[in-house]
Design a protein around this motif. Structure first.
Motif, PDB file in Angstrom:
ATOM      1  N   LYS A 381       0.829  -1.203   0.000  1.00 18.39           N
ATOM      2  CA  LYS A 381       0.000   0.000   0.000  1.00 18.39           C
ATOM      3  C   LYS A 381       0.861   1.250   0.000  1.00 18.39           C
ATOM      4  CE  LYS A 381      -3.727   2.482   0.247  1.00 18.39           C
ATOM      5  NZ  LYS A 381      -4.610   2.621  -0.918  1.00 18.39           N
ATOM      6  N   GLU A 382       1.909   1.261   0.809  1.00 15.79           N
ATOM      7  CA  GLU A 382       2.772   2.438   0.870  1.00 15.79           C
ATOM      8  C   GLU A 382       3.575   2.622  -0.413  1.00 15.79           C
ATOM      9  OE1 GLU A 382       4.419   3.141   5.168  1.00 15.79           O
ATOM     10  OE2 GLU A 382       4.235   0.987   4.831  1.00 15.79           O
ATOM     11  N   VAL A 383       4.168   1.536  -0.914  1.00 16.84           N
ATOM     12  CA  VAL A 383       4.991   1.672  -2.113  1.00 16.84           C
ATOM     13  C   VAL A 383       4.129   1.988  -3.328  1.00 16.84           C
ATOM     14  CG1 VAL A 383       5.027  -0.753  -2.884  1.00 16.84           C
ATOM     15  CG2 VAL A 383       7.018   0.704  -3.278  1.00 16.84           C
ATOM     16  N   SER A 384       2.875   1.548  -3.314  1.00 13.00           N
ATOM     17  CA  SER A 384       1.995   1.855  -4.452  1.00 13.00           C
ATOM     18  C   SER A 384       1.734   3.343  -4.570  1.00 13.00           C
ATOM     19  CB  SER A 384       0.665   1.093  -4.324  1.00 13.00           C
ATOM     20  OG  SER A 384      -0.141   1.632  -3.276  1.00 13.00           O
ATOM     21  N   GLU A 385       1.785   4.064  -3.453  1.00 13.76           N
ATOM     22  CA  GLU A 385       1.593   5.509  -3.504  1.00 13.76           C
ATOM     23  C   GLU A 385       2.745   6.179  -4.247  1.00 13.76           C
ATOM     24  OE1 GLU A 385       1.087   6.678   0.538  1.00 13.76           O
ATOM     25  OE2 GLU A 385      -0.816   5.601   0.784  1.00 13.76           O
ATOM     26  N   VAL A 386       3.952   5.626  -4.073  1.00 15.41           N
ATOM     27  CA  VAL A 386       5.109   6.134  -4.803  1.00 15.41           C
ATOM     28  C   VAL A 386       4.943   5.877  -6.298  1.00 15.41           C
ATOM     29  CG1 VAL A 386       7.610   5.872  -5.123  1.00 15.41           C
ATOM     30  CG2 VAL A 386       6.620   5.769  -2.811  1.00 15.41           C
ATOM     31  N   VAL A 387       4.527   4.665  -6.637  1.00 18.14           N
ATOM     32  CA  VAL A 387       4.430   4.263  -8.039  1.00 18.14           C
ATOM     33  C   VAL A 387       3.295   4.990  -8.751  1.00 18.14           C
ATOM     34  CG1 VAL A 387       4.094   2.326  -9.616  1.00 18.14           C
ATOM     35  CG2 VAL A 387       5.416   2.007  -7.509  1.00 18.14           C
ATOM     36  N   THR A 388       2.146   5.101  -8.107  1.00 22.25           N
ATOM     37  CA  THR A 388       0.991   5.693  -8.797  1.00 22.25           C
ATOM     38  C   THR A 388       1.168   7.180  -9.054  1.00 22.25           C
ATOM     39  OG1 THR A 388      -0.162   5.884  -6.649  1.00 22.25           O
ATOM     40  CG2 THR A 388      -0.674   3.966  -8.025  1.00 22.25           C
ATOM     41  N   ARG A 389       1.984   7.845  -8.265  1.00 25.73           N
ATOM     42  CA  ARG A 389       2.273   9.250  -8.580  1.00 25.73           C
ATOM     43  C   ARG A 389       2.955   9.363  -9.942  1.00 25.73           C
ATOM     44  NH1 ARG A 389       3.503   9.852  -2.956  1.00 25.73           N
ATOM     45  NH2 ARG A 389       5.727   9.495  -3.328  1.00 25.73           N
ATOM     46  N   ARG A 390       3.877   8.435 -10.214  1.00 27.53           N
ATOM     47  CA  ARG A 390       4.564   8.443 -11.509  1.00 27.53           C
ATOM     48  C   ARG A 390       3.627   7.991 -12.630  1.00 27.53           C
ATOM     49  NH1 ARG A 390       8.696  11.876 -10.816  1.00 27.53           N
ATOM     50  NH2 ARG A 390      10.049  11.235  -9.092  1.00 27.53           N
ATOM     51  N   ILE A 391       2.763   7.041 -12.333  1.00 26.58           N
ATOM     52  CA  ILE A 391       1.806   6.594 -13.347  1.00 26.58           C
ATOM     53  C   ILE A 391       0.895   7.747 -13.746  1.00 26.58           C
ATOM     54  CG2 ILE A 391      -0.216   5.118 -13.731  1.00 26.58           C
ATOM     55  CD1 ILE A 391       1.204   2.918 -12.196  1.00 26.58           C
ATOM     56  N   MET A 392       0.476   8.532 -12.777  1.00 23.39           N
ATOM     57  CA  MET A 392      -0.368   9.685 -13.093  1.00 23.39           C
ATOM     58  C   MET A 392       0.387  10.678 -13.974  1.00 23.39           C
ATOM     59  SD  MET A 392      -3.382  10.984 -12.706  1.00 23.39           S
ATOM     60  CE  MET A 392      -4.336  10.895 -11.209  1.00 23.39           C
ATOM     61  N   GLN A 393       1.670  10.880 -13.698  1.00 29.15           N
ATOM     62  CA  GLN A 393       2.471  11.766 -14.547  1.00 29.15           C
ATOM     63  C   GLN A 393       2.572  11.222 -15.969  1.00 29.15           C
ATOM     64  OE1 GLN A 393       5.994  11.955 -11.867  1.00 29.15           O
ATOM     65  NE2 GLN A 393       5.738  14.175 -11.951  1.00 29.15           N
ATOM     66  N   ALA A 394       2.663   9.894 -16.098  1.00 32.92           N
ATOM     67  CA  ALA A 394       2.736   9.283 -17.428  1.00 32.92           C
ATOM     68  C   ALA A 394       1.417   9.424 -18.169  1.00 32.92           C
ATOM     69  CB  ALA A 394       3.117   7.806 -17.297  1.00 32.92           C
TER      70      ALA A 394
END
Length: 423
Positions: A381-394
């Motif tokens: 859950k915590e690491v997904s917050e890091v990843v989804t921020r970049r996915i949103m930028q993409a």
């Protein structure tokens, strides 16, 4: 999705007060009256919501020689109480309610009783193979089962049946068909598809694309695979679909997407099954009787479940506790409770009467079978917050997709290294 309350250090005084209050019943939202002649007393703690109140009562009356006390409370208090009690090794809770993330966290800490021996022992007696496999996976961690699923939730593919019939288009089963249908229906008045990217929405949407097209989030060693060739293709597809989304799609959560469907402003898209009933509310919806549902094209959408689990530290007979849970979650009880929550038994999901009452029931079993759980490790859950921020930028074009995903992979590995995940 709620995140497990973690790291309660530094609040010892508050913990003691919370435990004392809970033991005395101050936090109890519902406390059962002891049954006459009960030989064993069992304590269950869970979250207060209508479906759980129903199953708590079934649990309380499941076995005549067992007295079950039931404490229902708000989610945050429940998770804090569970964490404090289990981390201390106390036996003051016997059975509790957990979701995908709490089951994973508690199992990783060694706080839960593995249920596999009991499942094998009572497989035929309680027809335990009747539980949907994805729902059972939600209650599992690293190959072992730690809970019996009470209710489940997933996303379905919602679409305007009347619009599809007018154009002679069949509901899509592949992403290619999905994109083509979205393009065919998209107009200034009607969006080709909803995109729900507000808050946890981006996590759920990305989960779908990464499982249906990509290789998922992480491999068995918890190393990123979302930036693989297939992963890049998945997020490129997600980005392409935004061309057919409503304006302001990045600010649309489940509420906003529900309203778009109700107002006839979207032709199709992913929808939590708990939102399906809102489509036929005559006081809110302009599409009463026009919405239908299908398994999501390609599968891989998120599946979650709330489950009953047994504390490793309970001094009660674990065999008895398991039989208590299995009895509570009988097909008859789940059929009765279907009006409050989606059952976890396949036989109930396929019940003709229920399929007639709830139009989406006809696609639930194939949808659940094709769905995918979130990765089962406590830090996801915590690491997904890091990843989804970049996915949103993409997705929004702020960064090239490949660059965004590679950056996210490096950040995820750095985060998981700091957390001691990699040995």
């Amino acid at each position: 999705m709620d995140v497990l309350v973690r790291n309660a250090a530094g609040r010892v005084g508050r913990r003691k007060r919370l435990l004392a209050a809970a033991a005395g019943g101050a936090l109890a939202a519902l406390v059962a009256v002891p049954q006459a002649g009960a030989q064993t007393t069992v304590r269950f703690v869970g979250e207060r919501y209508p479906a759980l109140e129903f199953y708590a009562e079934k649990l309380r009356t499941a076995m005549p020689d067992v007295n079950v006390t039931v404490d229902l409370m708000p989610n945050a208090q429940l998770k804090e109480l569970q964490t404090i009690t289990l981390s201390s090794g106390a036996d003051t809770i016997d059975i509790f309610l957990g979701n995908d993330l709490t089951i994973a966290n508690f199992a990783a800490n060694g706080w839960l009783e593995p249920l596999d021996p009991y499942i094998e022992k009572y497989r035929e007696e309680f027809d335990l193979d009747d539980f949907a496999s994805t729902a059972m996976a939600s209650a599992s961690y690293e190959g072992k089962v730690y809970g019996l699923p009470v209710l489940t939730n997933t996303q379905l593919f919602a679409y305007r049946q009347d619009l599809f019939e007018e154009k002679g288009i069949e509901p899509p089963t592949t992403f290619e068909e999905y994109e083509a249908a979205a393009a065919a229906f998209h107009s200034p008045a009607v969006a080709g598809t909803v995109m729900t990217l507000k808050g946890d929405g981006v996590l759920n949407e990305a989960h779908y694309y990464l499982n249906a097209i990509g290789d998922g989030w992480f491999d068995a060693d918890k190393r990123p695979v979302f930036n693989s060739e297939n992963g890049v293709r998945a997020i490129e597809t997600m980005k392409a679909m935004t061309a057919y989304a409503p304006r302001g799609y990045t600010a649309n959560g489940n509420d906003e997407s529900t309203i778009l469907f109700q107002q006839g402003a979207a032709a199709m898209g992913m929808q939590w099954l708990t939102r399906t009933a809102a489509m036929d509310r005559e006081d809110q919806s302009r599409v009463v009787g026009k919405m239908m549902w299908a398994p999501p094209p390609g599968g891989g959408q998120v599946v979650v479940a709330d489950s009953f689990a047994i504390s490793k530290f309970s001094s009660r007979d674990k065999d008895l506790l398991f039989r208590l849970l299995a009895t509570t979650l009988s097909a008859d009880n789940q059929r009765e409770g279907a009006k409050l929550a989606v059952p976890t038994r396949v036989s109930v999901l396929q019940d003709p009467e229920l399929q007639q009452r709830f139009r989406y029931y006809g696609v639930l079993v194939p949808s659940l079978e094709a769905g995918a759980n979130f990765p089962k490790f406590p830090e996801f859950k915590e690491v997904s917050e890091v990843v989804t921020r970049r996915i949103m930028q993409a997705v929004t074009g702020e960064m090239p997709v490949k660059e965004a995903l590679d950056t996210a992979a490096a950040e995820a590995e750095e985060f998981l290294t700091r957390r001691g995940v990699y040995k």
